[in-house]
Design a protein around this motif. Structure first.
Motif, PDB file in Angstrom:
ATOM      1  N   GLN A 184      51.482 108.962 -46.173  1.00 57.84           N
ATOM      2  CA  GLN A 184      52.155 107.756 -46.666  1.00 57.84           C
ATOM      3  C   GLN A 184      53.223 107.298 -45.681  1.00 57.84           C
ATOM      4  O   GLN A 184      53.373 106.099 -45.424  1.00 57.84           O
ATOM      5  CB  GLN A 184      52.773 108.017 -48.039  1.00 57.84           C
ATOM      6  N   GLY A 185      53.975 108.256 -45.132  1.00 56.08           N
ATOM      7  CA  GLY A 185      54.984 107.904 -44.129  1.00 56.08           C
ATOM      8  C   GLY A 185      54.361 107.308 -42.888  1.00 56.08           C
ATOM      9  O   GLY A 185      54.858 106.320 -42.331  1.00 56.08           O
ATOM     10  N   GLN A 186      53.236 107.871 -42.455  1.00 54.63           N
ATOM     11  CA  GLN A 186      52.561 107.333 -41.277  1.00 54.63           C
ATOM     12  C   GLN A 186      51.995 105.949 -41.545  1.00 54.63           C
ATOM     13  O   GLN A 186      52.003 105.085 -40.657  1.00 54.63           O
ATOM     14  CB  GLN A 186      51.452 108.281 -40.839  1.00 54.63           C
ATOM     15  N   GLN A 187      51.516 105.711 -42.758  1.00 52.40           N
ATOM     16  CA  GLN A 187      50.997 104.384 -43.086  1.00 52.40           C
ATOM     17  C   GLN A 187      52.115 103.342 -43.120  1.00 52.40           C
ATOM     18  O   GLN A 187      51.883 102.178 -42.792  1.00 52.40           O
ATOM     19  CB  GLN A 187      50.259 104.424 -44.415  1.00 52.40           C
ATOM     20  N   LYS A 188      53.322 103.755 -43.502  1.00 53.19           N
ATOM     21  CA  LYS A 188      54.452 102.821 -43.493  1.00 53.19           C
ATOM     22  C   LYS A 188      54.849 102.462 -42.061  1.00 53.19           C
ATOM     23  O   LYS A 188      55.322 101.359 -41.807  1.00 53.19           O
ATOM     24  CB  LYS A 188      55.651 103.439 -44.211  1.00 53.19           C
ATOM     25  N   VAL A 189      54.646 103.394 -41.132  1.00 49.93           N
ATOM     26  CA  VAL A 189      55.039 103.171 -39.735  1.00 49.93           C
ATOM     27  C   VAL A 189      53.948 102.433 -38.958  1.00 49.93           C
ATOM     28  O   VAL A 189      54.212 101.836 -37.918  1.00 49.93           O
ATOM     29  CB  VAL A 189      55.368 104.539 -39.081  1.00 49.93           C
TER      30      VAL A 189
END
Length: 177
Positions: free
Chosen positions: A50-55
């Motif tokens: 999820q963090g990588q998708q936000k970035v």
């Protein structure tokens, strides 16, 4: 004779019963431990993703700036050559024009460099927030790991927050990543 063989079988079953029960308890405890371990790994992977998708959009916009950085670097090289030619000819008008062009390109590179650094800093903040959120979620489910048969003590190792995995390919302002 028949009664002695059935008694022997009964005694044999009664002797094996504790071993079979211990095996089932061991399998239950192992399964419980493995399922909790898989739950933790799933949570780590899910929240990390999820963090990588936000970035992702920020990374795409950073990489999209690479063409502009290449163009500005080529223009800077060309302007430096023009200034050298103008200095060798001692033409004051050409020198002033070349210096003005070089200054304009340098300012554009500085603006692009600030934009790139801003994107990287914002991405690092998002990844850090995601890392801390994952850590909080793991701390929430930590006490649930204890089972009646297997008592585990675990703690989260201090790790630095992840950063955006980009490296400048050259030195100077507004590099390509």
């Amino acid at each position: 004779m028949k009664s002695s063989t059935s008694g022997f079988a009964l005694i044999f079953v009664l002797c094996l019963l504790p071993v079979v029960m211990a095996g089932f308890v061991f399998l239950f405890a192992t399964w419980n431990f493995v399922s909790k371990d898989l739950e933790i790994k799933y949570l780590c992977r899910t929240l990390g993703l999820q963090g990588q998708q936000k970035v992702r959009p920020l990374l795409i916009s950073l990489l999209a700036l690479n063409n502009k950085a290449r163009r500005l670097r080529a223009a800077h090289f060309k302007a430096t050559q023009e200034l050298a030619i103008a200095l060798s000819t001692q033409n004051p008008v050409a020198i002033a024009a070349a210096q003005a062009r070089l200054l304009r390109i340098y300012e554009q590179r500085q603006v692009l460099d600030q934009r790139q650094k801003q994107i990287i800093q914002h991405s690092d903040q998002i990844l850090s927030l995601s890392h801390h959120q994952t850590k909080r979620e793991l701390e929430k489910i930590g006490p649930k790991i204890l089972t009646p048969f297997v008592q585990t003590h675990w703690s989260l190792l201090p790790q630095p927050a992840p950063r955006l995995a980009v490296v400048p390919l050259e030195l100077g302002p507004a590099p390509t990543y």
